[in-house]
Design a protein around this motif. Structure first.
Motif, mmCIF file in Angstrom:
data_model
loop_
_atom_site.group_PDB
_atom_site.id
_atom_site.type_symbol
_atom_site.label_atom_id
_atom_site.label_comp_id
_atom_site.label_asym_id
_atom_site.label_seq_id
_atom_site.Cartn_x
_atom_site.Cartn_y
_atom_site.Cartn_z
ATOM 1 N N VAL A 115 -5.103 6.395 -1.545
ATOM 2 C CA VAL A 115 -4.378 5.192 -1.080
ATOM 3 C C VAL A 115 -4.353 4.258 -2.351
ATOM 4 N N MET A 116 -3.105 3.794 -2.642
ATOM 5 C CA MET A 116 -3.060 3.063 -3.846
ATOM 6 C C MET A 116 -2.247 1.570 -3.638
ATOM 7 N N TRP A 165 1.041 -1.080 -0.021
ATOM 8 C CA TRP A 165 0.213 0.060 0.153
ATOM 9 C C TRP A 165 0.958 1.254 -0.232
ATOM 10 N N THR A 166 0.539 2.285 -0.881
ATOM 11 C CA THR A 166 1.189 3.417 -0.519
ATOM 12 C C THR A 166 0.054 4.613 -0.234
ATOM 13 N N LYS A 167 0.276 5.702 0.226
ATOM 14 C CA LYS A 167 -0.572 6.737 0.751
ATOM 15 C C LYS A 167 0.051 8.249 0.329
ATOM 16 N N GLY A 168 -0.823 8.945 -0.454
ATOM 17 C CA GLY A 168 -0.364 10.234 -0.730
ATOM 18 C C GLY A 168 -1.518 11.234 -0.276
ATOM 19 N N ASN A 195 -0.627 -1.987 -6.057
ATOM 20 C CA ASN A 195 -0.428 -2.904 -7.206
ATOM 21 C C ASN A 195 -0.478 -4.176 -6.547
ATOM 22 N N PRO A 196 -1.783 -4.976 -6.950
ATOM 23 C CA PRO A 196 -1.733 -6.133 -6.574
ATOM 24 C C PRO A 196 -0.867 -7.383 -7.503
ATOM 25 N N GLY A 197 0.245 -7.252 -7.569
ATOM 26 C CA GLY A 197 1.016 -8.303 -8.306
ATOM 27 C C GLY A 197 1.088 -7.972 -9.741
ATOM 28 N N ARG A 198 0.696 -6.989 -10.189
ATOM 29 C CA ARG A 198 0.695 -7.033 -11.665
ATOM 30 C C ARG A 198 2.166 -6.473 -12.042
ATOM 31 N N THR A 199 2.531 -7.017 -13.450
ATOM 32 C CA THR A 199 3.850 -6.725 -13.974
ATOM 33 C C THR A 199 3.671 -6.178 -15.397
ATOM 34 N N GLY A 200 4.782 -5.821 -15.787
ATOM 35 C CA GLY A 200 4.626 -5.526 -17.163
ATOM 36 C C GLY A 200 4.609 -3.912 -17.474
ATOM 37 N N VAL A 201 4.898 -3.343 -18.846
ATOM 38 C CA VAL A 201 5.128 -1.813 -19.002
ATOM 39 C C VAL A 201 3.743 -1.333 -18.821
ATOM 40 N N ASN A 202 2.723 -2.158 -18.960
ATOM 41 C CA ASN A 202 1.154 -1.505 -19.185
ATOM 42 C C ASN A 202 0.483 -1.903 -17.536
ATOM 43 N N ALA A 203 1.418 -2.412 -16.710
ATOM 44 C CA ALA A 203 0.625 -2.712 -15.459
ATOM 45 C C ALA A 203 0.114 -1.375 -14.539
ATOM 46 N N GLN A 204 -0.758 -1.761 -14.109
ATOM 47 C CA GLN A 204 -1.757 -0.401 -13.328
ATOM 48 C C GLN A 204 -1.979 -0.944 -12.038
ATOM 49 N N MET A 205 -1.773 0.201 -11.137
ATOM 50 C CA MET A 205 -2.405 -0.011 -9.545
ATOM 51 C C MET A 205 -3.943 0.721 -9.414
ATOM 52 N N ASN A 206 -4.529 0.046 -8.475
ATOM 53 C CA ASN A 206 -5.727 0.636 -8.007
ATOM 54 C C ASN A 206 -5.579 1.768 -7.181
ATOM 55 N N VAL A 207 -6.473 2.654 -7.463
ATOM 56 C CA VAL A 207 -6.408 3.921 -6.798
ATOM 57 C C VAL A 207 -7.614 4.240 -6.057
ATOM 58 N N TYR A 208 -7.630 4.676 -4.634
ATOM 59 C CA TYR A 208 -8.824 4.958 -4.033
ATOM 60 C C TYR A 208 -8.573 6.222 -3.251
ATOM 61 N N ALA A 209 -9.671 7.045 -3.327
ATOM 62 C CA ALA A 209 -9.784 8.285 -2.929
ATOM 63 C C ALA A 209 -10.598 8.426 -1.627
ATOM 64 N N LEU A 210 -9.804 9.558 -0.818
ATOM 65 C CA LEU A 210 -11.005 9.883 0.573
ATOM 66 C C LEU A 210 -11.235 11.215 0.351
ATOM 67 N N GLN A 211 -12.299 11.589 0.282
ATOM 68 C CA GLN A 211 -12.606 13.035 0.608
ATOM 69 C C GLN A 211 -13.834 13.467 1.637
ATOM 70 N N ASN A 212 -13.445 14.264 2.674
ATOM 71 C CA ASN A 212 -14.418 14.558 3.535
ATOM 72 C C ASN A 212 -14.973 13.332 4.008
ATOM 73 N N GLY A 213 -14.405 12.314 4.375
ATOM 74 C CA GLY A 213 -15.174 11.283 5.101
ATOM 75 C C GLY A 213 -15.774 10.448 4.082
ATOM 76 N N VAL A 214 -15.700 10.462 2.988
ATOM 77 C CA VAL A 214 -16.152 9.530 1.848
ATOM 78 C C VAL A 214 -15.117 8.887 1.074
ATOM 79 N N ALA A 215 -15.253 7.605 0.712
ATOM 80 C CA ALA A 215 -14.343 6.729 0.246
ATOM 81 C C ALA A 215 -14.825 6.216 -0.976
ATOM 82 N N SER A 216 -13.916 6.288 -2.277
ATOM 83 C CA SER A 216 -14.291 5.853 -3.318
ATOM 84 C C SER A 216 -13.280 5.242 -4.164
ATOM 85 N N PHE A 217 -13.795 4.461 -5.063
ATOM 86 C CA PHE A 217 -12.747 3.865 -6.145
ATOM 87 C C PHE A 217 -12.463 4.986 -7.122
#
Length: 223
Positions: free
Chosen positions: A93-94, A80-83, A96-118
């Motif tokens: 909050v981000m 997990w990483t937090k920014g 990377n669940p084990g993805r590899t390769g040039v096009n690998a992407q990590m999941n990003v979640y946002a917290l805003q004013n007490g609300v969490a979203s993907f």
């Protein structure tokens, strides 16, 4: 006695990791506060990400995000990483669940004013530019590209792209926009090592830019 000492050191490590935003093993949990609420993020052994609100992470009523990952994903060894934005309104909050390769992407979640979203996805190798902006460079058949992403309204959005070309050609129409080279009705411009092209895109509209704007991308060819 050794077990007690180890347990104490491990607990201190978790507290320090969370305080400074350092990566935390995905088999553990990371807790982040927003809008007076505490959110718990967990990437489980069943390849499922759960985000809960409150202290009782096993309470089904408290689950705010329950996301099943692909069969090829794995929480084993992921981190997990937090920014956080400059003003502190949005926390990312981000993972990377084990993805590899040039096009690998990590999941990003946002917290805003007490609300969490993907929020969406960011390339695994993206660089943090600050202010909730990220850039990612990639080598492709038609040149070197830099994509710039931003997070607004709790979603990941691609803000702009820039392309550095040393071969091939592009078509520029009367308005100065780069158009489809296959059906060129404007002026065809050929790129070469001696006269490379720098093209900036906002959305699908491209414009020829000064070579100086691609100076950093040009380093990919010199390395």
């Amino acid at each position: 006695m050794r077990l007690k000492i180890f347990g104490f050191v491990f607990l201190v490590f978790l507290v320090v990791s969370e305080a400074f935003g350092s990566p935390v093993q995905a088999s553990q949990i990371i807790k982040v506060s927003s809008g007076g609420k505490e959110f718990t993020f967990l990437c489980g052994l069943d390849s499922e990400i759960k985000v809960t609100s409150g202290n009782e992470k096993d309470d089904a009523a408290a689950v705010v995000i329950d996301q099943k990952l692909d069969d090829s994903d794995s929480c084993d060894g992921a981190v997990w990483t937090k920014g956080q934005s400059t003003g502190g309104e949005t926390i990312l909050v981000m993972i990377n669940p084990g993805r590899t390769g040039v096009n690998a992407q990590m999941n990003v979640y946002a917290l805003q004013n007490g609300v969490a979203s993907f929020a969406g996805y960011l390339p695994v190798g993206a660089d943090d530019l600050g202010g909730l902006k990220y850039s990612f460079d990639s080598d492709q058949a038609d040149g070197v590209w830099r994509e710039v992403y931003g997070i607004s309204d709790g979603k990941v959005k691609r803000l702009s792209e820039i392309q550095f070309m040393q071969s091939g050609s592009v078509c520029v129409d009367r308005s100065g926009s780069v158009s489809d080279d296959a059906q060129c009705v404007g002026k065809r411009i050929i790129a070469s090592a001696g006269r490379p092209l720098c093209i900036s895109y906002v959305g699908k509209i491209g414009k020829i830019s000064p070579a100086s704007e691609c100076s950093e991308l040009a380093k990919h060819f010199s390395n």
